[in-house]
Design a protein around this motif. Structure first.
Motif, short mmCIF file in Angstrom:
data_model
loop_
_atom_site.label_atom_id
_atom_site.label_comp_id
_atom_site.label_asym_id
_atom_site.label_seq_id
_atom_site.Cartn_x
_atom_site.Cartn_y
_atom_site.Cartn_z
N GLN A 2 0.68 -1.12 -0.07
CA GLN A 2 -0.07 0.06 0.10
C GLN A 2 0.89 1.19 0.19
N CYS A 3 2.06 1.19 0.87
CA CYS A 3 3.02 2.53 0.81
C CYS A 3 3.07 2.93 -0.52
N ILE A 4 3.90 1.86 -1.17
CA ILE A 4 4.51 2.35 -2.52
C ILE A 4 3.41 2.64 -3.55
N LEU A 5 2.33 1.97 -3.63
CA LEU A 5 1.43 2.59 -4.45
C LEU A 5 0.67 3.80 -4.12
N ILE A 6 0.58 3.97 -3.00
CA ILE A 6 -0.15 5.41 -2.63
C ILE A 6 0.89 6.54 -2.71
N PHE A 7 2.15 6.17 -2.65
CA PHE A 7 3.06 7.12 -2.87
C PHE A 7 3.25 7.73 -4.33
N LEU A 21 -6.52 15.43 0.71
CA LEU A 21 -6.49 13.99 1.20
C LEU A 21 -5.84 13.75 2.52
N LEU A 22 -5.67 14.79 3.07
CA LEU A 22 -5.18 15.03 4.51
C LEU A 22 -3.68 14.13 4.86
N PHE A 23 -2.93 14.17 3.86
CA PHE A 23 -1.56 13.68 3.89
C PHE A 23 -0.85 15.06 4.04
N SER A 24 -0.68 15.18 5.48
CA SER A 24 0.00 16.58 5.75
C SER A 24 1.48 16.54 5.81
N HIS A 25 2.16 17.59 5.75
CA HIS A 25 3.53 17.49 6.02
C HIS A 25 4.11 17.06 7.04
N SER A 26 5.67 16.45 6.85
CA SER A 26 5.93 15.99 8.05
C SER A 26 7.38 16.64 8.26
N GLY A 27 7.41 17.49 9.50
CA GLY A 27 8.60 18.48 9.64
C GLY A 27 9.35 17.93 10.87
N PHE A 55 4.74 6.28 5.47
CA PHE A 55 4.22 7.50 5.86
C PHE A 55 4.93 7.42 7.44
N ASN A 56 4.86 8.91 8.19
CA ASN A 56 5.06 8.78 9.37
C ASN A 56 3.86 8.38 10.55
N ALA A 57 3.93 8.38 11.67
CA ALA A 57 2.87 7.89 12.60
C ALA A 57 1.64 8.60 12.28
N ALA A 58 1.44 9.89 12.09
CA ALA A 58 0.41 10.77 12.11
C ALA A 58 -0.32 10.19 10.93
N ASN A 59 0.30 10.41 9.79
CA ASN A 59 -0.27 10.19 8.56
C ASN A 59 -0.68 8.62 8.48
N THR A 60 0.04 7.96 9.01
CA THR A 60 -0.16 6.40 9.11
C THR A 60 -1.68 6.32 9.73
N THR A 63 -4.56 7.27 7.67
CA THR A 63 -4.89 6.56 6.33
C THR A 63 -6.20 5.53 6.93
N GLY A 64 -5.76 5.05 7.98
CA GLY A 64 -6.91 3.83 8.42
C GLY A 64 -6.59 2.55 7.88
#
Length: 231
Positions: A2-7, A21-27, A55-60, A63-64
């Motif tokens: 899933q990670c590779i396809l969604i990226f 899509l609520l994929f936010s910046h990760s700083g 994705f990092n923990a928040a975005n992961t 995603t659900g």
């Protein structure tokens, strides 16, 4: 995976569409794109060849994808102890019924914390070399004010390390997120983690978790400004 396809899908989109899509910046710190553990982090604006990342923990969490493998903890109400595994363990089927992938920590009037285990293996095996000593094979904690907002890294914990945030949710008590242990690789297991408030100080050894009365400080606990290392 899933990670590779969604990226591949997200990378080709205009930035406003990614945000929708609520994929936010990760700083990290003052760098809006400074988190190297996810594809919305620092390298997304670079010309480097993208490899295997997720994705990092928040975005992961948002995603659900792992909705049956994620937990929301409210330390004001209840402490947490459990095992978390990285996304490769899920991909390989190396996960049991009790293990989780990502943890959300919420408190009244507090930015939300998210954490997960990041390994340089399989579908998450790529990271620029300068970040590896700090981020690889660690439990990485990020902070996010709300879903869709940028997330920021706050701590990268190896085995025996602890993140402490003072006066959690106005309780006057410090929040503790402690990593008891991390297995060497995903096929060997994950990380044992504790989340609790000051006053229910919890320690862990290889097999057990014990609550220590709040007025007792273990002699092996050495404190710094925000991290604690057990020797």
């Amino acid at each position: 995976g899933q990670c590779i396809l969604i990226f591949m899908f997200v990378y080709t989109m205009p930035r406003p569409t990614r945000h929708n899509l609520l994929f936010s910046h990760s700083g990290e710190g003052d760098q809006e794109y400074g988190d190297p553990t996810g594809i919305m982090g620092g390298m997304i604006e670079s010309p480097h060849n993208w490899g295997r990342m997720c994705f990092n923990a928040a975005n992961t969490f948002h995603t659900g994808w792992y909705s049956d493998r994620q937990v929301t903890v409210s330390p004001e109400a209840e402490a947490y102890n459990g095992d978390i595994v990285d996304v490769n363990a899920v991909y390989l089927g190396q996960i049991n019924d009790q293990e989780k992938v990502v943890i959300r920590v919420q408190g009244t009037m507090e930015d939300t914390l998210f954490f997960m285990l990041h390994r340089l293996e399989g579908i998450t095996s790529d990271m620029h070399s300068e970040y590896i000593p700090t981020y690889a094979d660690r439990v990485n904690i990020v902070r996010q004010a709300s879903q869709g907002a940028s997330s920021m890294t706050v701590a990268q914990l190896s085995s025996g390390k602890e993140y402490i945030q003072s006066n959690w949710a106005g309780t006057g008590k410090s929040l503790h997120i402690k990593v008891c242990s991390i297995a060497r690789k995903s096929t060997d297991g994950g990380a044992k983690v504790l989340v609790f408030l000051e006053g229910e100080k919890m320690t862990c050894d290889e097999n057990t978790i014990t609550t220590i009365p709040g007025n007792i400080t273990p002699a092996s606990l050495v404190t710094s400004t925000s991290l604690v290392e057990l020797h």
